[in-house]
Design a protein around this motif. Structure first.
Motif, PDB file in Angstrom:
ATOM      1  N   SER A 122      46.827  18.719  43.207  1.00  0.00           N
ATOM      2  CA  SER A 122      47.300  17.704  42.576  1.00  0.00           C
ATOM      3  C   SER A 122      46.662  16.387  42.612  1.00  0.00           C
ATOM      4  O   SER A 122      46.504  16.033  43.790  1.00  0.00           O
ATOM      5  CB  SER A 122      48.948  17.661  42.363  1.00  0.00           C
ATOM      6  OG  SER A 122      49.405  17.052  43.424  1.00  0.00           O
ATOM      7  N   SER A 123      46.469  15.607  41.559  1.00  0.00           N
ATOM      8  CA  SER A 123      46.018  14.126  41.528  1.00  0.00           C
ATOM      9  C   SER A 123      47.047  13.427  42.111  1.00  0.00           C
ATOM     10  O   SER A 123      46.773  12.331  42.910  1.00  0.00           O
ATOM     11  CB  SER A 123      45.929  13.503  40.231  1.00  0.00           C
ATOM     12  OG  SER A 123      47.091  13.514  39.575  1.00  0.00           O
ATOM     13  N   THR A 124      48.212  13.641  42.332  1.00  0.00           N
ATOM     14  CA  THR A 124      49.399  13.087  42.877  1.00  0.00           C
ATOM     15  C   THR A 124      49.304  13.055  44.383  1.00  0.00           C
ATOM     16  O   THR A 124      49.426  11.997  45.297  1.00  0.00           O
ATOM     17  CB  THR A 124      50.865  13.469  42.715  1.00  0.00           C
ATOM     18  OG1 THR A 124      50.852  13.244  41.393  1.00  0.00           O
ATOM     19  CG2 THR A 124      51.998  12.580  43.276  1.00  0.00           C
ATOM     20  N   GLU A 125      49.101  14.180  44.805  1.00  0.00           N
ATOM     21  CA  GLU A 125      48.718  14.249  46.502  1.00  0.00           C
ATOM     22  C   GLU A 125      47.664  13.848  46.923  1.00  0.00           C
ATOM     23  O   GLU A 125      47.656  12.992  47.854  1.00  0.00           O
ATOM     24  CB  GLU A 125      48.482  15.955  46.734  1.00  0.00           C
ATOM     25  CG  GLU A 125      48.372  16.432  48.109  1.00  0.00           C
ATOM     26  CD  GLU A 125      48.170  17.875  48.167  1.00  0.00           C
ATOM     27  OE1 GLU A 125      48.134  18.507  47.263  1.00  0.00           O
ATOM     28  OE2 GLU A 125      48.079  18.363  49.494  1.00  0.00           O
TER      29      GLU A 125
ATOM     30  N   ALA B  19      46.213  11.023  45.531  1.00  0.00           N
ATOM     31  CA  ALA B  19      46.380   9.480  45.394  1.00  0.00           C
ATOM     32  C   ALA B  19      47.122   9.076  46.588  1.00  0.00           C
ATOM     33  O   ALA B  19      47.205   8.093  47.225  1.00  0.00           O
ATOM     34  CB  ALA B  19      47.216   9.284  44.208  1.00  0.00           C
ATOM     35  N   GLU B  20      48.321   9.991  46.911  1.00  0.00           N
ATOM     36  CA  GLU B  20      49.073   9.612  48.168  1.00  0.00           C
ATOM     37  C   GLU B  20      48.105   9.436  49.202  1.00  0.00           C
ATOM     38  O   GLU B  20      48.480   8.483  50.052  1.00  0.00           O
ATOM     39  CB  GLU B  20      49.989  10.512  48.376  1.00  0.00           C
ATOM     40  CG  GLU B  20      51.141  10.301  49.402  1.00  0.00           C
ATOM     41  CD  GLU B  20      52.209  11.383  49.568  1.00  0.00           C
ATOM     42  OE1 GLU B  20      52.396  11.872  48.582  1.00  0.00           O
ATOM     43  OE2 GLU B  20      52.900  11.392  50.682  1.00  0.00           O
TER      44      GLU B  20
ATOM     45  N   SER C 153      47.970   4.753  43.176  1.00  0.00           N
ATOM     46  CA  SER C 153      49.177   5.179  42.555  1.00  0.00           C
ATOM     47  C   SER C 153      48.326   6.375  41.749  1.00  0.00           C
ATOM     48  O   SER C 153      47.127   6.330  41.427  1.00  0.00           O
ATOM     49  CB  SER C 153      49.621   4.018  41.416  1.00  0.00           C
ATOM     50  OG  SER C 153      48.435   4.005  40.529  1.00  0.00           O
ATOM     51  N   PRO C 154      49.086   7.662  41.363  1.00  0.00           N
ATOM     52  CA  PRO C 154      48.505   8.705  40.836  1.00  0.00           C
ATOM     53  C   PRO C 154      47.917   8.405  39.601  1.00  0.00           C
ATOM     54  O   PRO C 154      46.896   8.755  39.179  1.00  0.00           O
ATOM     55  CB  PRO C 154      49.796   9.592  40.475  1.00  0.00           C
ATOM     56  CG  PRO C 154      50.638   9.131  41.489  1.00  0.00           C
ATOM     57  CD  PRO C 154      50.650   7.755  41.615  1.00  0.00           C
ATOM     58  N   THR C 155      48.476   7.282  38.545  1.00  0.00           N
ATOM     59  CA  THR C 155      47.928   6.922  37.517  1.00  0.00           C
ATOM     60  C   THR C 155      46.418   6.391  37.611  1.00  0.00           C
ATOM     61  O   THR C 155      45.410   6.259  36.898  1.00  0.00           O
ATOM     62  CB  THR C 155      48.867   5.964  36.476  1.00  0.00           C
ATOM     63  OG1 THR C 155      49.881   6.651  36.295  1.00  0.00           O
ATOM     64  CG2 THR C 155      48.075   5.620  35.250  1.00  0.00           C
TER      65      THR C 155
ATOM     66  N   SER D 157      43.848   8.561  39.070  1.00  0.00           N
ATOM     67  CA  SER D 157      43.291   9.541  37.873  1.00  0.00           C
ATOM     68  C   SER D 157      42.131   8.699  36.859  1.00  0.00           C
ATOM     69  O   SER D 157      41.157   9.303  36.623  1.00  0.00           O
ATOM     70  CB  SER D 157      44.324  10.046  36.871  1.00  0.00           C
ATOM     71  OG  SER D 157      45.463  11.016  37.705  1.00  0.00           O
TER      72      SER D 157
END
Length: 502
Positions: free
Chosen positions: A415-418, A420-421, A426-428, A431
């Protein structure tokens, strides 16, 4: 003496000009005086309107001197002979006249014997020049014709035979065998071609190779090849082509002769290479079987030992027979490098010109198996140690790290959240950043990479499609089936059937 000799006479002193013309017409009645002028400007007009094939001109004249006149003439006409006359014994005048193509420099007063001798000399020189020009033109045209014949561009035998007749090339319709010559010493090839010409053999030079067209039986070609090798030309190598039955097929014989020569890669101490040396078995490996994505992964990881192991396996797999054609080996290696350049270019933004500059590879210079192996492996090592490291340093490190993470976790849900972390973003923002830099969303990129990985797994028939689905991290087979079909317009099972039929 040429009955068509036409002379233009220029001199600013009428008595001298008239005396020259009278002398010429009296001594050489077949000659025509086509024009008389008193300076260079008049001379140019007369030259253009009368087209003389011999010019007699004074040097010092009003408005335009004789030397200035000749300079203008030589801008478009390098061959019309010229006799320069002058009342000045100046070395600089004589030197310039000779530079402008004067065949004689006569000092006034001119004797009749001296002038007639100069005219005869000039016309003989003109005839010799024209003959030389014709021979040069015929030689150039013959070379072009023979090269087109070797290229397979001439297929209408009537036109081929007509060209041979026109160009005085002693080739006739019928059986022909091409012999090719190679040597690191160009002088050896020249000497061999000259020797062949004394045996009434048509020859030409094609790039680095000498080419002989042997008409008649294949036995004659064998004998001539043996005779050439008996000459004192130690570095010369001879390739004998496949005999053909018509001149329009001579390119086939030429190509097979070149192919025979490549077998010096296997037989470095041989000097004669024949068609019997060529094994024409069909390769069982083609370019689609090369796992260039795996090679790219190894290069990105920077593991040189793994790189050498992979390349050794690849290179060994090319030897489907003991002596595969060198052209096949080169072709597969070129495909390998081209494909890996493409992959690296897409991932790291490296251009072809950058590869060519930093890690050049020229297959045309390779003549042995060891050379090919070393050249390709060294190229890959340079990529591994220099190009990729520099490209990563020059490229966006965030994008590189994100893509590298994807490559290392293709069998997991990403995932992009993973990501980004991991990148402390930040995920946004991640992306948006990824799409701005790559032109595609992170999800699209992950799906495309997983899709390529899925294709590579489907090529492995020992794994079931359900097992592949699980390995790719899908919770159920239907999800994998749906996504794969959406991206490829074909189901996983249909794709497997298609590639296993190759």
């Amino acid at each position: 003496m040429d009955s068509e000799l036409r002379i233009l006479v220029l001199d600013d002193e009428p008595p001298i000009r008239k005396g020259i013309c009278t002398l010429i017409t009296h001594k050489l009645p077949s000659v025509r005086i086509v024009g008389q002028g008193s300076n260079g400007l008049e001379g140019l007009e007369l030259y253009r309107s009368t087209q003389p094939n011999l010019i007699i001109t004074d040097i010092v004249m009003p408005e335009m001197t004789g030397l200035e006149f000749l300079r203008e003439v030589r801008k478009t006409d390098l061959h019309t002979p010229c006799i320069v006359i002058s009342g000045y014994d100046e070395f600089s005048y004589a030197r310039e006249a000779i530079r402008l193509g004067a065949t004689d420099y006569l000092l006034k007063p001119i004797s009749s014997t001296e002038l007639i001798r100069a005219i005869i000399k000039a016309t003989d020189s003109a005839h010799e020049t024209k003959h030389t020009d014709y021979e040069e033109l015929r030689s150039s045209a013959s070379t072009l014709f023979l090269h087109r014949l070797l290229n397979g561009e001439l297929v209408e035998i009537e036109k081929v035979l007509q060209a041979c007749k026109t160009l005085e090339i002693s080739l006739q319709e019928g059986a022909v065998t091409v012999i090719t010559l190679a040597s690191p010493n160009a002088e050896e090839i020249t000497r061999a071609l000259q020797w062949a010409q004394t045996r009434a053999v048509t020859v030409t030079q094609r790039g680095p190779h000498g080419v002989l067209f042997i008409q008649g039986s294949a036995t004659r070609a064998d004998h001539l090849a043996a005779d050439i090798l008996s000459l004192n030309l130690p570095a010369l190598r001879v390739g004998i082509g496949q005999p053909v039955t018509t001149l329009s097929s001579v390119h086939i014989s030429f190509e097979s002769a070149l192919q025979a020569l490549t077998y010096q890669a296997y037989y470095p101490h041989e000097r004669l290479f024949t068609q019997e040396m060529i094994d024409r078995s069909t390769p069982y490996l083609d370019s689609t079987d090369i796992d260039t994505l795996r090679l790219k992964e190894i290069l990105l990881l920077g593991d040189e030992d793994e790189l050498v192991t992979w390349f050794n396996t690849f290179f060994s797999s090319l030897f489907y027979i003991k002596t595969p054609p060198l052209s096949y080996l080169k072709g597969m290696c070129i495909y390998l490098l081209t494909a890996v350049h493409k992959h690296l270019g897409e991932d790291l933004g490296i251009t072809k010109s950058y590869f060519d500059r930093v890690a050049p590879f020229n297959a045309s210079t390779v003549v042995s198996i060891d050379d090919l192996y070393n050249e390709v492996l060294n190229h890959l090592v340079v990529l591994n140690n220099k190009v990729i490291v520099q490209a990563i340093a020059d490229s966006d490190i965030v994008i590189h790290q994100a893509k590298q993470y994807v490559e290392n976790h293709l069998t997991e849900i990403i995932s992009s959240t993973e990501i980004a972390e991991k990148l402390k973003m930040s995920p946004t923002y991640f992306s948006t950043y990824f799409k701005t830099k790559t032109g595609q969303t992170f999800r699209s990129y992950v799906n495309s990479r997983r899709n390529e990985y899925a294709k590579s797994l489907l090529a492995n028939i020992t794994m079931s499609i359900e097992e592949i689905s699980e390995q790719l991290g899908y919770t159920d087979y239907r999800s994998f089936h749906r996504i794969f079909k959406r991206m490829n317009s074909i189901t996983p099972s249909e794709y497997r059937k298609r590639i296993t039929k190759r």
